[in-house]
Design an enzyme around this catalytic site. Structure first.
Site, mmCIF file in Angstrom:
data_model
loop_
_atom_site.group_PDB
_atom_site.id
_atom_site.type_symbol
_atom_site.label_atom_id
_atom_site.label_comp_id
_atom_site.label_asym_id
_atom_site.label_seq_id
_atom_site.Cartn_x
_atom_site.Cartn_y
_atom_site.Cartn_z
ATOM 1 N N ARG A 63 27.046 62.643 69.278
ATOM 2 C CA ARG A 63 26.946 61.742 68.121
ATOM 3 C C ARG A 63 25.495 61.332 67.875
ATOM 4 N NH1 ARG A 63 28.075 55.889 67.147
ATOM 5 N NH2 ARG A 63 28.973 55.710 65.061
ATOM 6 N N HIS A 67 23.416 61.844 64.436
ATOM 7 C CA HIS A 67 22.822 60.700 63.745
ATOM 8 C C HIS A 67 21.300 60.768 63.720
ATOM 9 C CE1 HIS A 67 26.464 57.784 63.572
ATOM 10 N NE2 HIS A 67 26.837 59.045 63.420
ATOM 11 N N ASN A 95 25.253 52.926 63.512
ATOM 12 C CA ASN A 95 24.839 52.957 64.915
ATOM 13 C C ASN A 95 25.029 51.636 65.652
ATOM 14 O OD1 ASN A 95 23.901 55.642 64.621
ATOM 15 N ND2 ASN A 95 21.937 54.914 63.838
ATOM 16 N N HIS A 194 34.781 65.956 66.540
ATOM 17 C CA HIS A 194 35.725 64.869 66.811
ATOM 18 C C HIS A 194 36.898 65.324 67.660
ATOM 19 C CE1 HIS A 194 34.328 62.055 63.308
ATOM 20 N NE2 HIS A 194 33.436 62.194 64.271
#
Length: 321
Positions: A63, A67, A95, A194
């Site tokens: 992740r 990001h 975040n 995911h």
């Protein structure tokens, strides 16, 4: 005859493409072969220990990679702490109180610095750690191109605007990924990340109480730890109800059964343009793995800092003094 101004206008897009290609061409899986030959083994060993201690960490590092890359590019900006003179991305809405794994990157950076001082960027360490975490949970591998340098700035506003949210529609997902040079197929493959990890109640509450395209038994299960009115915002649930600690294609099976945890997940299989691809990935794990690995390589090449741009941070949390 075209004017000089017109010719310049037409040449600019070509020039930008050439510059981008030049930057990506400087990246190579063998970039540190001579300057830090033990790099990959250091990162691999560190991630093996981190994932053995907490399997969820592979998803957390993955992740962070997303990001970082989908904001200002492959530059490690997501790792920077706030200072009096720099507003980082850690407190951006996507975040804040949810991005994690920074300590693992810090530990890897310390080990790398002990072996090869002032040589390897935090951006490259994050890229390698991401790949190795996925592999630790049974996912595909890919060659990580290296040679990135670290940003000396960050953009909280870009993190807030550029990252897809958990309530995004399919059209929004497609457009946000397209803005970074990733097509709809890349987006659907990358969403398969995911298949591992967990997310907080605050990100799926609206889905389990308001959406109609959700399996009622699945919704009831998730409501047990995510109250509708208030409280429980940080309560966790697995993104993949079947195998949250195994990287596979079960995520797509969940979507076909209306058991996507986030609204944005279920948008991939909701009588839209990605339905057929979701079916393919569900029925052909090898295809999903191939496309996921290819999309990760592609995402790893988003506007990297190379050459004399940026710096090699000694501490991933702050700019060199």
């Amino acid at each position: 005859m075209a004017s000089n101004a017109t010719m310049l206008f037409l040449a600019l897009p070509i020039l930008l493409l050439l510059l981008a290609s030049s930057a990506e061409a400087q990246l190579s899986p063998n970039f540190y072969a001579k300057t830090c030959p033990n790099l990959q083994s250091i990162v691999r060993s560190s991630m093996a220990q981190a994932v053995a201690k907490e399997p969820r960490m592979a998803a957390s590092i993955l992740r962070l990679f997303f990001h970082d890359r989908l904001v200002t590019g492959c530059d490690g900006s997501v790792l920077l702490d706030d200072t009096p003179t720099l507003t980082g991305e850690k407190n951006a809405f996507p975040n804040k109180n949810s991005a994690r794994g920074f300590e693992v990157i810090d530990a890897i950076k310390s080990s790398v610095e002990a072996s090869c001082k002032s040589t390897v960027s935090c951006a490259d360490i994050l890229a390698l750690a991401t790949r190795d975490g996925v592999v630790q949970l049974g996912g595909p591998t890919w060659a990580v191109a290296l040679g990135r340098r670290d940003a000396t700035t960050a953009s909280q506003s870009a993190a807030n605007s550029d990252l897809p949210g958990p309530s995004s529609t399919l059209s929004t997902l497609i457009s946000k990924f397209a803005a970074k040079g990733l097509n709809a197929r890349d987006m659907t493959a990358l969403s398969g990340a995911h298949t591992i990890g967990q997310t907080q109640c605050q990100f799926f509450r609206s889905r389990i109480y308001n959406d109609n395209n959700i399996n009622p038994n699945f919704a009831a299960l998730r409501r047990g730890s995510c109250p509708q009115a208030s409280g429980g915002d940080t309560n966790l649930a697995p993104l993949d109800v079947q195998s949250p600690n195994k990287f596979g294609s079960e995520y797509y099976q969940n979507l076909m059964g209306s058991r996507g945890l986030l609204h944005s997940d279920q948008e991939l299989f909701n009588n839209g343009t990605q339905d057929a691809l979701v079916r393919q990935y569900r029925n052909n794990k090898a295809l999903f793995f191939r496309d996921f690995a290819a999309a990760m390589v592609k995402m790893g090449g988003i506007t990297p800092l190379t050459g004399s741009s940026g710096e090699i941070r000694l501490n991933c949390r702050k700019v060199n003094s």
